[in-house]
Design an enzyme around this catalytic site. Sequence first.
Site, short mmCIF file in Angstrom:
data_model
loop_
_atom_site.label_atom_id
_atom_site.label_comp_id
_atom_site.label_asym_id
_atom_site.label_seq_id
_atom_site.Cartn_x
_atom_site.Cartn_y
_atom_site.Cartn_z
N ARG A 52 0.83 -1.19 0.00
CA ARG A 52 0.00 0.00 0.00
C ARG A 52 0.87 1.26 0.00
NH1 ARG A 52 -1.96 1.11 4.26
NH2 ARG A 52 -1.12 -0.50 5.63
N LYS A 194 -8.54 -2.43 0.20
CA LYS A 194 -8.49 -1.58 1.38
C LYS A 194 -9.30 -0.29 1.21
CE LYS A 194 -6.16 -4.14 4.20
NZ LYS A 194 -6.91 -4.80 5.31
N HIS A 213 -11.06 -4.28 11.71
CA HIS A 213 -9.95 -4.90 10.98
C HIS A 213 -9.57 -6.17 11.74
CE1 HIS A 213 -5.55 -4.63 9.40
NE2 HIS A 213 -6.32 -5.29 8.56
N SER A 231 -1.37 -6.24 9.44
CA SER A 231 -0.83 -7.20 8.48
C SER A 231 0.44 -7.85 9.03
CB SER A 231 -0.52 -6.48 7.16
OG SER A 231 0.03 -7.37 6.23
N LYS A 235 -3.51 -12.85 11.48
CA LYS A 235 -4.98 -12.92 11.41
C LYS A 235 -5.44 -14.05 10.48
CE LYS A 235 -6.18 -8.89 9.95
NZ LYS A 235 -4.83 -8.48 9.55
N THR A 236 -4.87 -14.07 9.27
CA THR A 236 -5.29 -15.07 8.29
C THR A 236 -4.90 -16.47 8.74
OG1 THR A 236 -5.09 -13.47 6.50
CG2 THR A 236 -5.10 -15.78 5.88
N ASP A 250 -10.07 -10.94 7.39
CA ASP A 250 -9.48 -9.61 7.50
C ASP A 250 -10.44 -8.48 7.86
OD1 ASP A 250 -7.06 -8.03 7.28
OD2 ASP A 250 -7.86 -7.19 5.43
N ARG A 315 1.65 -12.28 -1.86
CA ARG A 315 0.25 -12.48 -1.47
C ARG A 315 -0.46 -13.48 -2.35
NH1 ARG A 315 -2.00 -9.54 3.09
NH2 ARG A 315 -0.57 -7.83 3.50
#
Length: 525
Positions: A52, A194, A213, A231, A235-236, A250, A315
Amino acid sequence: MNSSLLQELISHKQLQKNLSVAQLTEKLVARKEGELSSTGAICATTGKYTGRSPNDKFVVRDETTENLVDWGNVNQPTDEATFDKLLNKVVAYLKEKDEIFLFQGFAGADEAYRLPIQVFNEYAWHNLFAKQMFIRPTEEELATLEAEFTIVSAPTFKADPAVDGTNSEAFILVSFSKRIILIGGTEYAGEMKKSIFSVMNYLLPQQDILSMHCSANVGEEGDVALFFGLSGTGKTTLSADPNRKLIGDDEHAWSPTGVFNIEGGCYAKTINLTRENEPQIYDAIRFGSVLENVVLDKDTRVADYDDVSLTENTRAAYPLEYIDNALSPSVAGHPKAIIFLTADASGTLPPISKLSKDQAMYHFLSGFTSKLAGTERGVTEPQATFSTCFGAPFLPLAPSVYAEMLGKKIDEHNVSVFLVNTGWTGGPYGVGSRMKLAYTRGMIQAALTGELDNVATVKDEIFGLEIPQEIAGVPSDVLVPKNTWSDQDAYDKEAKALAAKFHENFEKFTGVSENIKQAGPTFTA
């Protein structure tokens, strides 16, 4: 919405509208936008923008947003004239392309609160990304779908900062009045995902729905768990649990009736991915999935997930149903447990601790983690960072809006809250090692099954956190971080330095109660 300009895109001579996964795959290969991996996933690269670009994101400041948006470094203002001028240029640019691509679908799995969206793309592979990341409509839904928000993405259009009022050639502009997101100059597909999340973070709280988030899953008894974190904190990985159904990895919202996923897909980091550690994610990377900046063997097309020559922020994007035990539709009840994930590069925070209500509010507002390499441009090694509500880059409204809603819901539903450090143990980054995933899974399993409700704890003398003394399958010395360091004095110095950073960061929260202020680290210099 600026319907006349968007109508020009709708009437493009070669608008490729709502193509299937197979059609988009054929298109992007023919256009040489990407190549097929050995598992059938497509692999594309994003050039110099491999993460990003937060400095290039702007919100149009107008009558709609003036008194609602929390203006500052995250929500940089731009004016309507700048937006309109750039939108005209981008639409004219796309009109000259041989073909452009359109996806129509939804953000928000709960039909009562979902947002109909449409995404115009210059690239076929970006359109496939959008198709897999957002919620795909049925044929019946598509027939009557009228978009309420639009993304217009032209990655090869480069802005001129001196002329266009941007900070660089890249730009991500959001107009809440026109309900358009304008993206250009960057090929990083995550900007689309995002941007829609930021939009939902603006719209949902105004309907008394908390946007978050976080990832989420649910057990056989209907017990929902939320995993907050920036990130790279897990989380994933940690929400992909074979013993629990995945709600999403997410972005979620918490309505008066429960939790729902904002997305229709997952966007997983693939750095050092193995089937042994993360079988669900590994096996989800197949035909229809999108690999981003992953290096393939030139002959076999086998992905090398250890190769970081392009970026550490490699990713994979894939639809939720590629996870075998994903919940469909991704809507569930109220959470029983909340996990705050942090990847502490100092190696001093406990791997798990149970939080009081005030501590939960303190750590939610703090949003501490170590920003990991590759997530944003220019980040090459972990940096201590505080991201309010574990998602500051995506929050258009004041942090207090989200924090107060979370606190209210924790009280209403008697939710247990834990702080879990997935970062370093035995020393800081460069000395210690990353916490073993098996240990973290064991700790979270204990938290979700209620094993930690009555377990004996010891209070950390610097951070004031209650550390469980025993968890099945986890060595006891791992639970107390100081015990894992060979140099105890070095631990004290590092821990006190981190505690001081917590205190310094929290000074900006002037409107919170004294109880919450006192719920942070107990050590003060």
